[in-house]
Motif scaffolding. Structure first.
Motif, PDB file in Angstrom:
ATOM      1  N   PRO A  66      27.454   5.390  12.780  1.00 19.41           N
ATOM      2  CA  PRO A  66      28.732   4.700  13.021  1.00 19.41           C
ATOM      3  C   PRO A  66      29.734   3.687  12.177  1.00 19.41           C
ATOM      4  O   PRO A  66      29.939   4.858  11.369  1.00 19.41           O
ATOM      5  N   SER A  67      30.624   3.422  12.417  1.00 20.94           N
ATOM      6  CA  SER A  67      31.827   2.649  11.953  1.00 20.94           C
ATOM      7  C   SER A  67      31.738   3.182  10.180  1.00 20.94           C
ATOM      8  O   SER A  67      30.386   1.948  10.004  1.00 20.94           O
ATOM      9  N   VAL A  68      32.698   2.787   9.779  1.00 16.57           N
ATOM     10  CA  VAL A  68      32.610   2.463   7.714  1.00 16.57           C
ATOM     11  C   VAL A  68      31.870   0.745   8.281  1.00 16.57           C
ATOM     12  O   VAL A  68      30.823   0.363   7.040  1.00 16.57           O
ATOM     13  N   ALA A  69      32.561   0.422   8.195  1.00 14.45           N
ATOM     14  CA  ALA A  69      32.115  -1.224   8.542  1.00 14.45           C
ATOM     15  C   ALA A  69      30.423  -1.398   8.999  1.00 14.45           C
ATOM     16  O   ALA A  69      30.000  -2.605   8.115  1.00 14.45           O
ATOM     17  N   ASP A  70      30.269  -1.274   9.845  1.00  9.90           N
ATOM     18  CA  ASP A  70      28.698  -1.230  10.316  1.00  9.90           C
ATOM     19  C   ASP A  70      28.428  -1.212   9.038  1.00  9.90           C
ATOM     20  O   ASP A  70      26.680  -0.967   9.290  1.00  9.90           O
ATOM     21  N   ILE A  71      27.890   0.072   8.681  1.00 10.04           N
ATOM     22  CA  ILE A  71      27.274   0.383   7.241  1.00 10.04           C
ATOM     23  C   ILE A  71      27.355   0.158   6.158  1.00 10.04           C
ATOM     24  O   ILE A  71      26.654  -0.758   6.086  1.00 10.04           O
ATOM     25  N   THR A  72      28.396  -0.442   6.051  1.00 15.16           N
ATOM     26  CA  THR A  72      28.590  -1.564   5.008  1.00 15.16           C
ATOM     27  C   THR A  72      28.036  -3.381   5.462  1.00 15.16           C
ATOM     28  O   THR A  72      27.558  -3.020   4.430  1.00 15.16           O
ATOM     29  N   LEU A  73      27.955  -3.288   6.709  1.00 18.37           N
ATOM     30  CA  LEU A  73      27.090  -4.490   6.309  1.00 18.37           C
ATOM     31  C   LEU A  73      25.200  -3.704   6.478  1.00 18.37           C
ATOM     32  O   LEU A  73      24.777  -4.730   5.902  1.00 18.37           O
ATOM     33  N   LEU A  74      25.015  -3.101   7.274  1.00 20.69           N
ATOM     34  CA  LEU A  74      23.700  -2.636   6.819  1.00 20.69           C
ATOM     35  C   LEU A  74      23.573  -2.529   5.675  1.00 20.69           C
ATOM     36  O   LEU A  74      22.321  -2.849   4.913  1.00 20.69           O
ATOM     37  N   LEU A  75      24.297  -2.303   4.380  1.00 20.04           N
ATOM     38  CA  LEU A  75      23.716  -1.805   3.264  1.00 20.04           C
ATOM     39  C   LEU A  75      24.527  -3.367   2.309  1.00 20.04           C
ATOM     40  O   LEU A  75      23.418  -3.321   1.320  1.00 20.04           O
ATOM     41  N   THR A  76      24.613  -4.745   2.647  1.00 22.54           N
ATOM     42  CA  THR A  76      25.105  -5.723   2.251  1.00 22.54           C
ATOM     43  C   THR A  76      24.535  -6.335   2.873  1.00 22.54           C
ATOM     44  O   THR A  76      23.992  -7.686   2.412  1.00 22.54           O
ATOM     45  N   LYS A  77      22.774  -5.966   3.508  1.00 22.88           N
ATOM     46  CA  LYS A  77      22.095  -7.263   4.390  1.00 22.88           C
ATOM     47  C   LYS A  77      21.273  -7.673   3.151  1.00 22.88           C
ATOM     48  O   LYS A  77      20.846  -7.380   2.548  1.00 22.88           O
TER      49      LYS A  77
END
Length: 77
Positions: A66-77
């Motif tokens: 996944p993109s960096v943005a998608d990973i960031t979303l996963l980690l900040t949920k």
């Protein structure tokens, strides 16, 4: 937060590790990112397609980068 990147060392596995480290740095999350290359340990997570991203023992992504943005979303949920 404990983050593991599961992969045997293929280019996609390396890309996921790089993107994950970048997402952690950009989001300011306190996390330990480790790379798991042992196939038996990878299989213990029930992962048959790499790369995979495991956060606090839960497999969140497998078989893609996944993109960096998608990973960031996963980690900040």
């Amino acid at each position: 937060m404990d983050i593991k990147v599961l992969g045997t060392g293929c280019p996609k596995c390396k890309a996921l590790e790089k993107a994950t480290r970048e997402a952690v740095a950009k989001s300011g999350i306190t996390a330990e990112v480790t790379k798991v290359e042992d196939i038996v340990e990878i299989m213990n997570y029930g992962v048959m397609t790499t790369p995979a991203l495991v956060v606090d023992g839960k497999v969140l992504v497998k078989g893609k980068v996944p993109s960096v943005a998608d990973i960031t979303l996963l980690l900040t949920k």
